[in-house]
Design an enzyme around this catalytic site. Structure first.
Site, PDB file in Angstrom:
ATOM      1  N   ASN A 729      40.532  38.801  54.661  1.00  0.00           N
ATOM      2  CA  ASN A 729      41.060  38.853  53.309  1.00  0.00           C
ATOM      3  C   ASN A 729      40.496  37.670  52.526  1.00  0.00           C
ATOM      4  OD1 ASN A 729      42.547  39.161  50.982  1.00  0.00           O
ATOM      5  ND2 ASN A 729      44.412  38.252  51.840  1.00  0.00           N
ATOM      6  N   ASP A 750      39.960  44.623  38.529  1.00  0.00           N
ATOM      7  CA  ASP A 750      41.168  44.586  39.349  1.00  0.00           C
ATOM      8  C   ASP A 750      41.862  45.939  39.293  1.00  0.00           C
ATOM      9  OD1 ASP A 750      40.824  41.950  40.098  1.00  0.00           O
ATOM     10  OD2 ASP A 750      41.960  41.176  38.385  1.00  0.00           O
ATOM     11  N   GLU A 838      37.513  32.641  42.380  1.00  0.00           N
ATOM     12  CA  GLU A 838      36.234  33.328  42.585  1.00  0.00           C
ATOM     13  C   GLU A 838      35.590  33.719  41.259  1.00  0.00           C
ATOM     14  OE1 GLU A 838      38.716  36.780  41.665  1.00  0.00           O
ATOM     15  OE2 GLU A 838      39.038  34.841  42.607  1.00  0.00           O
ATOM     16  N   ASP A 839      36.410  34.012  40.255  1.00  0.00           N
ATOM     17  CA  ASP A 839      35.864  34.353  38.944  1.00  0.00           C
ATOM     18  C   ASP A 839      35.239  33.136  38.272  1.00  0.00           C
ATOM     19  OD1 ASP A 839      38.323  33.152  38.802  1.00  0.00           O
ATOM     20  OD2 ASP A 839      39.199  34.556  37.371  1.00  0.00           O
TER      21      ASP A 839
END
Length: 925
Positions: A729, A750, A838-839
């Site tokens: 994950n 998303d 992460e973005d």
């Protein structure tokens, strides 16, 4: 009344009329009828009289109060009969009214049902019209595809296939007169290196051969490790394109004679008498490295080392490499200083002590021996060095606070040749000086018999590492990888004759120019100098570039389904999500992939790749910086794949919706949707994608360790839906370059991000014009806190933005490769540590590569998902972690790569008044 009831019951005449009557009118009619009945009854009761009485007289009411009136009418039997009659009439009227109300309600229900059926038929009609229109569009697209295939003027491009030679080639290459005249065309055997060979490399195992001397331990181990990691390594010498021999650097105090070196080379099993296609590597590790091939006849072998005599070096054949002073492999960002401040404490620094003889007019210089010299050449050289020193002293007097110069050393580093300035102090002391210097002066050896020396290469290495822009006085020296690197973007190179003017030149450099050069120097150091692995890979890349052989393809991540091969997912049937717009947004075509490896052998791109992050060591299937044809070319034989608006005439909304247009060929995009423990939210999100134009497929990144339930019903949306299993994950999984992604365009979204079809299509069209950027919806920016001198992540509404969240954004697949394989591992580790950022990491990466901000489309600033479970972003620690991420990423990159932008993009005709017959590009965008 009976006739009236019969008329009301007559279905032939009444119901058709009643269906056309509005409800308000029907109520009024019933009310009027009721009043009429009441008046008739009242009149009837008022008109009652005894039998035989004249009708004349008052009939308006019963004369009950008249004395002497005939009272026979009011006898009990008559009165009760009349009351019973009236009761019967009343009951009959009530029954009729109830029947009429019941019939009215029945008719009203039928009318409502008919209205619903009519509305449904209208919807079906509109849907069928849209489907017919889309079908016509698709047929037109298929006709164009057929015409393109019939013409067959575009080659089908694929990744290169390996074509290897068998035994030793029989092609004879005539040797040059002397090895000093060797060039690639005269000394290299191209027949062993087909363009499609894959560049097989054979490395000699010196443990199995008669060795000259022991190679330095670190060099031996790190070089061996680097070649083992190479995708080009082969164990079959008969198939090899080149043969690698690692000879140095030797262990301390070990010297090999010219005779022994030549004997060793000729004893190599595949030397074939002249050393064709052999690469002799002498890698420098410290000050004691020398040109071990001086006076050695190397024949056709290519010599690779850091130190070269002018008589040995063969331009565009031999290769100068930097010293291997770093680690064996790995990232080095933690060892490098930040790019800012741009102007450091010292504007210019130089520390050194001259080794040799300077003319007597320079005897006043500290640390220089006062020895006379009669040789005219030495006098000339020493005069030049004396002039340089005098200029530096004058500069020091003029700007004493910003100039650091020292011409004698308390401790001198060994390794300098005669006519060269030795290095002073220890590495730590030099590091302290260079990290505080804007420019670092490097004086090339006055002994021009050397085109590259140990000390020169060490000075260059340290200047690049610590961010001091090298200023080289002397044009005769060779810089590492000079045939492929744009050194003038990172280094200032001037002839020594400019020694009296170079300081004036440096003062003309703006902060922008200094920052650009420092960033370029950092890029060169990190990619080509920082470790033994980078040096070896760079060496192989230069040889490949010379031979026009493409690099090994970068790896896709295998797409492993969460379902086994025998499992058949349940299909969701029945309910379908209604489209949120009735616009025609484009043809819904069958999925087709983007063309890959279009530029395998484009020579100028091979050289350009040296100045792009990670691209020289890998071959990418696509290029985010697509080359644009002249507009007319598509109408003169180069129109394969183009879909001009209105076939070239252009047009408004109708014509716009029928073709992609733009400057590039048609293409599709892939949706990558990240999900975790929200099955129903995921299914709802997938349902909304049905009928989306230009969609190739949907990749569901299943981050949940537990596989989805076998009872989940998956919607049919017209394109393949791949649910992929992840090893762990991780939010980094969002950017994995999966093998099932067959398009250049990726829409990262998303599962709880609700976008309309028109918003997605518009963003895709914008991305096609800005394909090297992130194009998306929610904007954010980085804010500077002057008090804490740190960066902060800010999600407030702002007129500037510097990030677009990848929960709803398009980006190029190249960035997925770079994020996964090239970006420093420390960033991905930080994302996993926080389960966040992460973005931000992707925005940093893209802005670092392009030096451009992202592009925001439409007015959306955030997304709401009221029915969704609690999200990561609702955690109170979410923003604190994002602050920390930004500041950590700045440390890794050495600077803040994010850039601000002050505009967003809407469609061309948005808010433009149009004639009635014209349509807008998009109704709401």
């Amino acid at each position: 009344m009976m006739d009236c009831r019969r008329r009301l019951a007559g279905k032939q005449g009444f119901f058709p009329w009643l269906q056309q009557v509005k409800l308000s009118r029907l109520v009024i009619i019933i009310f009027v009828v009721f009043i009429c009945i009441f008046l008739i009854v009242h009149h009837f009761l008022s008109d009652l009289s005894p039998v035989g009485e004249s009708p004349a007289g008052h009939r308006s009411r019963l004369k009950l109060d008249h004395y002497g009136e005939d009272e026979r009418l009011f006898t009990a039997p008559n009165l009760s009969d009349e009351i019973r009659k009236l009761s019967k009439i009343k009951a009959s009227v009530n029954n009729e009214l109830r029947e009429m109300e019941s019939k009215r309600q029945t008719l009203q229900t039928q009318i409502s049902r008919y209205q619903m059926e009519l509305e449904h038929l209208h919807n079906v009609k509109d849907t069928l019209e849209r489907e017919i229109k889309l079908t016509k569009l698709n047929l037109d697209q298929l006709k164009i595809q057929k015409e393109e295939l019939d013409e067959k003027y575009v080659p089908i491009l694929r990744a290169p296939q390996k074509i290897l030679l068998g035994q030793e080639s029989g092609v004879d290459v005539s040797p040059p007169n002397t090895s000093s005249n060797c060039r690639m065309f005269s000394c290299f055997d191209y027949s062993r290196c087909s363009l499609l060979s894959g560049f097989p490399v054979y490395v000699y195992d010196l443990k199995q051969l008669r060795t000259l001397s022991s190679v330095e331990d670190f060099i031996n181990s790190s070089v061996s490790l680097a070649f083992k990691k190479s995708p080009y390594l082969t164990s079959d010498p008969s198939k090899a394109c080149i043969f690698i021999v690692v000879i140095g650097q030797f262990q301390e105090m070990q010297v090999v004679s010219t005779k022994d070196m030549e004997s060793f080379l000729h004893s190599l099993p595949y030397w074939h008498g002249d050393g064709r296609n052999h690469i002799l590597i002498n890698m420098m590790r410290n000050y004691k490295s020398t040109d071990i091939f001086a006076n050695v006849k190397t024949d056709r072998a290519i010599v690779v080392q850091s130190t070269f005599l002018d008589t040995i070096f063969r331009p565009k054949f031999d290769i100068v490499i930097p010293p291997a002073l770093g680690n064996a492999n790995g990232d080095v960002w933690q060892d490098l200083p930040l790019v800012s401040p741009i102007r450091r404490k010292y504007f210019l620094s130089f520390l050194g002590q001259y080794k040799g003889i300077i003319a007597q007019n320079s005897a006043k210089i500290e640390g220089v021996e006062k020895v006379s010299q009669d040789l005219s050449e030495n006098n000339m050289l020493s005069s030049i060095e004396s002039a340089i020193v005098s200029s530096l002293k004058d500069i020091k007097i003029a700007d004493s606070n910003e100039i650091l110069t020292q011409f004698s050393c308390d401790s001198v580093a060994p390794g300098a040749i005669n006519g060269e300035w030795s290095m002073c102090s220890t590495e730590m002391q030099r590091k302290e000086t260079l990290t505080q210097s804007t420019f670092s002066l490097i004086i090339a050896p006055s002994n021009i018999s050397y085109v590259s020396s140990t000390i020169f290469q060490l000075r260059l290495y340290e200047s690049l590492k610590y961010g001091a822009i090298p200023v080289i006085l002397g044009e005769h020296v060779q810089l590492p990888y000079s045939e492929v690197l744009e050194w003038k973007e990172a280094v200032i190179i001037l002839p020594k004759a400019r020694s009296a003017e170079f300081y004036f030149l440096l003062r003309t450099y703006t902060d922008n120019n200094i920052a650009a050069m420092r960033l370029k120097g950092r890029f060169l150091f990190e990619n080509y100098f920082s470790s033994t692995l980078k040096i070896v890979n760079s060496l192989l890349a230069i040889l490949r570039t010379r031979l026009s052989i493409p690099a090994a393809p970068i790896h896709d991540v295998p797409s492993v389904s969460v379902f086994n091969d025998s499992f058949v997912p349940l299909a969701l049937e029945g309910f379908e999500v209604n489209p949120e717009t009735d616009e025609t947004l484009g043809p819904v075509e069958s999925p087709f992939p983007s063309m890959i490896f279009k530029e395998n052998f484009t020579q100028f791109l091979s050289y350009q790749s040296w100045n792009k992050m990670g691209q020289v060591f890998n071959m990418f299937p696509y290029d985010a910086e697509e080359k644009i044809l002249p507009s007319e070319a598509k109408f003169f034989g180069s129109g394969f794949g183009f879909r001009p608006i209105g076939k070239g005439w252009g047009g408004a909304g109708k014509e716009f919706s029928e073709a992609l247009g733009g400057n590039l060929v048609r293409e599709q995009f892939t949706i990558v949707m990240l999900t975790y423990k929200r099955e129903q939210v995921l299914i709802n999100a997938l349902q909304r994608l049905k009928g989306l134009p230009f969609l190739n497929r949907v990749i569901v990144v299943w981050n949940n360790p537990t596989p989805p339930s076998a009872l989940i019903r998956w919607p049919e949306i017209g394109v393949p839906v791949k649910v992929l299993k992840m090893e762990k994950n991780s939010l980094n999984n969002r950017f994995l370059p999966f093998s099932s992604i067959e398009t250049e365009a990726i829409l990262s979204i998303d599962d709880d991000a609700h976008l309309r079809h028109d918003e997605i299509v518009f963003a895709f069209r914008v991305w096609r014009e800005e394909r090297d950027r992130i194009v998306g919806f929610p904007g954010r920016y980085h804010a500077w806190d002057a008090q804490s001198k740190a960066w902060y992540y800010n999600a407030n509404y702002s007129c500037e933005l510097s990030m677009v969240l990848t929960g709803a954004a398009f980006f190029h697949k190249n960035y997925a490769y770079l994020y996964t394989h090239i970006m420093p591992q420390a960033i991905r580790d930080k994302v996993d540590e926080y389960i966040n950022c992460e973005d931000i990491a992707m925005n940093f990466l893209v802005s670092h590569i392009t030096r451009k901000p992202p592009m925001k489309v439409t007015s959306r600033w955030t997304f709401r998902c009221p029915g969704c479970p609690e999200t990561l972003s609702s955690d109170i620690e979410h923003f604190t972690e994002r602050h920390k991420c930004i500041n950590f990423f700045v440390q890794v990159y050495g600077y803040m790569p994010l850039l601000y932008t002050q505009y967003r993009v809407d469609s061309v005709l948005f808010k433009t008044r149009l004639p009635v017959e014209k349509q807008k590009c998009f109704k709401f965008i």
